[in-house]
Scaffold this active site. Structure first.
Site, PDB file in Angstrom:
ATOM      1  N   HIS A  21      27.591  10.019  62.796  1.00  0.00           N
ATOM      2  CA  HIS A  21      28.337  10.013  64.272  1.00  0.00           C
ATOM      3  C   HIS A  21      27.874   9.009  65.021  1.00  0.00           C
ATOM      4  O   HIS A  21      28.816   8.071  65.056  1.00  0.00           O
ATOM      5  CB  HIS A  21      28.155  11.409  64.767  1.00  0.00           C
ATOM      6  CG  HIS A  21      29.079  11.704  65.827  1.00  0.00           C
ATOM      7  ND1 HIS A  21      30.312  11.823  65.456  1.00  0.00           N
ATOM      8  CD2 HIS A  21      28.945  11.966  67.110  1.00  0.00           C
ATOM      9  CE1 HIS A  21      31.205  12.010  66.665  1.00  0.00           C
ATOM     10  NE2 HIS A  21      30.224  12.250  67.764  1.00  0.00           N
ATOM     11  N   HIS A  34      33.729  23.288  67.534  1.00  0.00           N
ATOM     12  CA  HIS A  34      34.248  21.969  67.741  1.00  0.00           C
ATOM     13  C   HIS A  34      35.541  21.577  66.907  1.00  0.00           C
ATOM     14  O   HIS A  34      35.355  20.698  65.780  1.00  0.00           O
ATOM     15  CB  HIS A  34      33.024  21.023  67.296  1.00  0.00           C
ATOM     16  CG  HIS A  34      33.224  19.639  67.868  1.00  0.00           C
ATOM     17  ND1 HIS A  34      33.989  18.712  67.501  1.00  0.00           N
ATOM     18  CD2 HIS A  34      32.604  19.068  69.108  1.00  0.00           C
ATOM     19  CE1 HIS A  34      34.060  17.613  68.157  1.00  0.00           C
ATOM     20  NE2 HIS A  34      33.195  17.654  69.103  1.00  0.00           N
ATOM     21  N   ASP A  81      28.185  16.964  66.061  1.00  0.00           N
ATOM     22  CA  ASP A  81      29.226  16.140  65.698  1.00  0.00           C
ATOM     23  C   ASP A  81      28.491  15.404  64.364  1.00  0.00           C
ATOM     24  O   ASP A  81      27.443  14.815  64.521  1.00  0.00           O
ATOM     25  CB  ASP A  81      29.875  15.196  66.591  1.00  0.00           C
ATOM     26  CG  ASP A  81      30.740  15.651  67.548  1.00  0.00           C
ATOM     27  OD1 ASP A  81      30.662  17.130  67.572  1.00  0.00           O
ATOM     28  OD2 ASP A  81      31.097  15.273  68.420  1.00  0.00           O
ATOM     29  N   HIS A  99      29.305  16.793  74.918  1.00  0.00           N
ATOM     30  CA  HIS A  99      28.273  17.303  74.488  1.00  0.00           C
ATOM     31  C   HIS A  99      27.281  17.384  75.353  1.00  0.00           C
ATOM     32  O   HIS A  99      26.008  18.107  75.276  1.00  0.00           O
ATOM     33  CB  HIS A  99      27.671  16.776  72.894  1.00  0.00           C
ATOM     34  CG  HIS A  99      28.537  16.896  71.935  1.00  0.00           C
ATOM     35  ND1 HIS A  99      28.309  18.164  70.738  1.00  0.00           N
ATOM     36  CD2 HIS A  99      29.954  16.544  71.648  1.00  0.00           C
ATOM     37  CE1 HIS A  99      29.626  17.903  70.261  1.00  0.00           C
ATOM     38  NE2 HIS A  99      30.464  16.926  70.275  1.00  0.00           N
ATOM     39  N   HIS A 115      33.664  11.917  62.127  1.00  0.00           N
ATOM     40  CA  HIS A 115      33.359  13.401  61.841  1.00  0.00           C
ATOM     41  C   HIS A 115      33.880  13.429  60.413  1.00  0.00           C
ATOM     42  O   HIS A 115      34.641  12.636  60.053  1.00  0.00           O
ATOM     43  CB  HIS A 115      34.561  14.028  62.695  1.00  0.00           C
ATOM     44  CG  HIS A 115      34.196  14.095  64.022  1.00  0.00           C
ATOM     45  ND1 HIS A 115      33.281  14.786  65.011  1.00  0.00           N
ATOM     46  CD2 HIS A 115      34.861  13.134  65.168  1.00  0.00           C
ATOM     47  CE1 HIS A 115      33.429  14.547  66.181  1.00  0.00           C
ATOM     48  NE2 HIS A 115      34.239  13.569  66.290  1.00  0.00           N
ATOM     49  N   HIS A 144      27.539  11.994  73.619  1.00  0.00           N
ATOM     50  CA  HIS A 144      29.004  12.122  73.976  1.00  0.00           C
ATOM     51  C   HIS A 144      29.253  13.060  75.152  1.00  0.00           C
ATOM     52  O   HIS A 144      28.622  14.020  75.267  1.00  0.00           O
ATOM     53  CB  HIS A 144      29.654  12.557  72.588  1.00  0.00           C
ATOM     54  CG  HIS A 144      30.158  11.300  71.871  1.00  0.00           C
ATOM     55  ND1 HIS A 144      30.431  11.433  70.630  1.00  0.00           N
ATOM     56  CD2 HIS A 144      30.473   9.830  72.189  1.00  0.00           C
ATOM     57  CE1 HIS A 144      30.809  10.167  70.113  1.00  0.00           C
ATOM     58  NE2 HIS A 144      30.696   9.276  71.239  1.00  0.00           N
TER      59      HIS A 144
HETATM   60 ZN   LIG Z   1      30.636  13.134  69.305  1.00  0.00          ZN
HETATM   61 ZN   LIG Z   2      32.209  16.060  70.000  1.00  0.00          ZN
END
Ligand SMILES: [Zn+2]
Ligand SMILES: [Zn+2]
Length: 781
Positions: A170, A437, A191, A83, A415, A80
């Protein structure tokens, strides 16, 4: 070198070192995840994201706040953008020199994803911001080759930093990392999701315990609706919109959750073929990356959960080849005539295809925007949640577009919710928890909820500490850690022998208990011995050698050191000093006996010590060898006294005082008396008891002078010895005075005590010098 001393020295150098955590991004916010952990001189960076709500340099973590050249390892949790998207910037545009690791699927997807990111940001940003492009295609390609991969459940060791990747749920390829530095274990979740979904393994609990947990807090204390309810709500909503002729826009991140939604929709379309007009309502997946990324998904089916792997095996068709979903690279060939469902990236409607469709469809109330991902603060997706009347056009912000379409949110964000997070936290059982986060408010609520969950542990050694630091605010934790040393070489035999010995005693004890043999007194001893060993363990002495690279400790015996650690060597420093002496050996012997008490006679050719029975050598020029304080050898031969000793703190001091005695033997009152004594009686060599007593008394002043030398050394001119020169023997005690600044002290040397002193630290120092003096002149007090 004394072995015992060596162990304490080495152990002393293994100081407790603080563990440090701080965030360059992703603390009290969702976006630009980037955390630094430091322990025992090792530095690990976790993630290198961007903030989706900002552009260009403003979207970066605060890289200027840290010297990136000091980082040993950078671990990327998943692909992602929040990240991973600033990784090429870190690798190509900063002084970062560390090694970078991610899982295979993350690397495969990352490649396409960031190419798209470069394209989107260079088109989407306004003209002035063009220079602010974080990196270009070349940077991406060059950095790509330097990224190393790690398999799930495998451990990599980079100069003493060990890390293992575990499934995080995730998205495909998402990993949690358990990092171990010098025995300290840190778990970074990235995550993560504990929910069983259609294609992913849920997050795992690593088999080894963790001391520190760095955990996401995206949903704070919120609770997810059950998965089935959400799926049903989603399909029903979509169904109702398309059946009244509306369009459904589902902004999605190109990869990850999009595939999960597609699995749900494709199945529903299969099962409701007739109700949906027999294939009259198309579903599109619109992303420039659609096809490429799908091929990656198809490749990595083996890394997904059992369910999807079984489907793949049974049907021999790839579950990611959808019957009811078509791909669109862009909107050029999109025939927008009737009801449809469009999954389009990017997920937060900041620019690109999803934004274009939003602006096109939002004025009509039969349409719907259905948000399934997590929306970051400051993005269009988040803004839509307040159901605004108008939205700004991306190409011309002056123009407002009316918003009449339905806005719905059903989260498939993968999440953990509060309950899942808490259960996971309890299972990990780390006493230090660092929250990342999450926006400040949900994170703050989560912190309070965790703390109240663990209130029963408060004040105990298992007390749970929760930290929610802001970006750039350091969290410091002190860990003493247990040091485990590996015994190598002959020390192993020592341990084995002791173990065998213990076993023997235990066997005997057993026999006694089982009444095979008669109870004897020695069994009592054995039992005490065993319980002592059980309490203290086997005690072994050796050298602890620490390996800088992997923090391993070796326990070796001194004699094995050279064999096992050739990089180290031992040195024994022998000292030898000779002085000229003009007096009789007998005098030297007598003075040394007075001073040290314990003098061992090795060679005494002239029978100076009076120990030998036979007649002394008439020449009176024989050799005298004495051993003092265990290790110091004094040889007196032909007016030369030679002192030999092994260097050491204690032996050096003693040797100094022996030399001082040798140099001043002639001038002491006792010597004068003895010399005259010898003179008067000619042939008489021995000293009578009465003489000794007299000499002793006369010699007091001389000895005090010797001790006062120690004080002179320590305090210089601040020390004065007060001697009553007129009548030393009758005028009471001999005293000394120390005064510097406001500190004053009077010492009574005759009684070897401090009479007055106005400073405690000074008092301590004086006491320890008096102790040394008392030891050296044992016979005085
Ligand atoms: Zn993520
Ligand atoms: Zn994230």
């Amino acid at each position: 070198m004394d072995t015992k001393q060596s162990i304490t020295t080495t152990a002393g150098s293994i100081k407790p070192q603080d563990f440090k955590f701080f965030a360059l991004g992703g603390a009290n916010e969702v976006g630009r995840s980037c955390h630094i952990i430091q322990y025992k001189g090792k530095t690990v960076m976790l993630d290198a994201g961007i903030h989706p709500a900002y552009q260009g340099l403003a979207s970066l973590p605060f890289y200027d706040d840290f010297d990136l050249s000091t980082i040993d390892v950078l671990l990327i949790s998943h692909f992602h953008l929040d990240h991973a998207a600033s990784l090429p910037y870190v690798m190509q545009r900063t002084n970062f020199r560390g090694r970078v690791f991610m899982t295979h699927p993350t690397k495969a997807i990352y490649r396409w994803l960031l190419r798209d990111f470069v394209k989107v940001t260079s088109i989407g940003g306004d003209a002035e911001n063009k220079d602010e492009n974080l990196y270009n295609d070349e940077d991406l390609v060059e950095s790509f080759d330097r990224i190393e991969t790690i398999d799930y459940h495998s451990t990599i060791d980079v100069n003493g930093i060990k890390f293992t990747a575990y499934h995080a749920g995730h998205v495909l390829g998402a990993a949690m990392f358990q990092i171990e530095i010098a025995g300290l274990r840190i778990l970074f979740t990235g995550d993560y999701s504990r929910e069983l979904d259609r294609h992913l393994n849920s997050a795992e609990i690593p088999p080894l315990a963790s001391d520190i947990l760095i955990v996401e807090s995206t949903f704070g204390t919120a609770t997810h609706e059950p998965r089935l309810n959400r799926e049903m709500k989603l399909t029903q909503l979509v169904h109702s919109i398309v059946s009244r002729g509306g369009r459904v826009l589902m902004p999605v991140f190109a990869l990850g959750r999009a595939q999960e939604i597609m699995l749900i929709l494709d199945e529903y379309w299969n099962n409701h073929h007739e109700e949906l007009g027999g294939g009259q309502v198309p579903i599109y997946y619109a992303s420039s990356l659609a096809k490429k990324c799908m091929s990656v998904f198809q490749t990595y089916v083996n890394m997904m959960n059992d369910d999807i792997r079984k489907k793949f095996r049974d049907s021999q068709t790839n579950p990611f080849i959808f019957k009811n979903i078509s791909y669109l690279r862009n909107l050029d060939n999109f025939e927008d005539f009737g009801p449809s469902v469009l999954l389009a990236s990017p997920g937060m409607l900041q620019s690109g295809i999803s934004r274009d469709l939003l602006e096109r469809w939002c004025p009509e109330d039969k349409n719907m925007v259905l948000i399934t991902g997590y929306s970051v603060e400051g993005t269009m997706a988040k803004y839509l949640m307040v159901e605004p009347d108008t939205i700004p056009s991306i190409n011309n912000p002056e123009i407002s577009i009316p918003r009449r379409c339905k806005i719905e949110e059903i989260s498939f964000a993968a999440h953990v919710d509060f309950q899942e997070n808490l259960e996971f936290i309890e299972k990990i059982n780390a006493s230090n928890i660092i929250l990342v986060h999450g926006e400040s408010n949900p994170m703050g609520r989560l912190k309070s909820a965790i703390l109240s969950n663990f209130t029963s542990l408060k004040g105990t050694e298992n007390e749970v500490h929760v930290y929610n630091p802001r970006n750039g605010v350091e969290v410091t934790l002190e860990f003493k850690g247990t040091h485990i040393a590996k015994a190598i070489g002959s020390i192993v035999d020592q341990i084995k022998n002791k173990e065998a010995e213990i076993q023997k005693i235990k066997d005997e004890k057993l026999k006694v208990e089982q009444k095979e043999v008669k109870y004897e007194n020695k069994d009592e001893e054995n039992i005490t011995q065993i319980s002592k060993i059980e309490e203290e363990g086997i005690v072994i002495s050796g050298l602890l050698v620490s390996n800088e690279k992997n923090f391993n400790l070796d326990l070796v015996s001194l004699s094995d050191l050279r064999e096992h650690h050739s990089e180290l060597s031992t040195t024994i420093v022998k000292e030898r000093q000779s002085v000229h002496v003009d007096c009789k050996k007998e005098l030297i012997y007598w003075h040394l006996c007075q001073m040290f008490g314990d003098v061992e006679v090795i060679i005494d050719e002239d029978n100076v010590s009076g120990i030998k029975q036979e007649e002394p050598n008439s020449e009176d020029n024989g050799k005298l060898v004495l051993k003092l304080m265990g290790d110091i050898l004094l040889t007196v031969f032909e007016n030369i006294a030679t002192l030999e000793w092994t260097q050491g703190l204690m032996t050096d001091t003693v040797a100094d005082s022996i030399i001082a005695i040798l140099m001043s033997v002639d001038s002491t009152p006792a010597s004068v008396k003895m010399s005259s004594h010898t003179c008067n009686h000619g042939e008489e060599h021995k000293i009578t008891e009465q003489d000794k007593a007299e000499l002793l008394q006369r010699d007091e002043v001389w000895k005090i002078k010797q001790i006062s030398e120690l004080f002179k050394e320590q305090f210089g001119d601040s020390f004065t010895l007060l001697l009553d020169k007129e009548n030393p023997s009758t005028s009471g005690d001999i005293k000394g005075k120390i005064s510097f600044g406001k500190n004053e002290s009077t010492i009574n040397f005759s009684q070897m005590k401090i009479e007055e002193c106005n400073s405690n630290p000074l008092k301590g120092r004086i006491e320890s010098i008096l102790n040394i003096g008392a030891n050296l002149a044992a016979s005085l007090c």
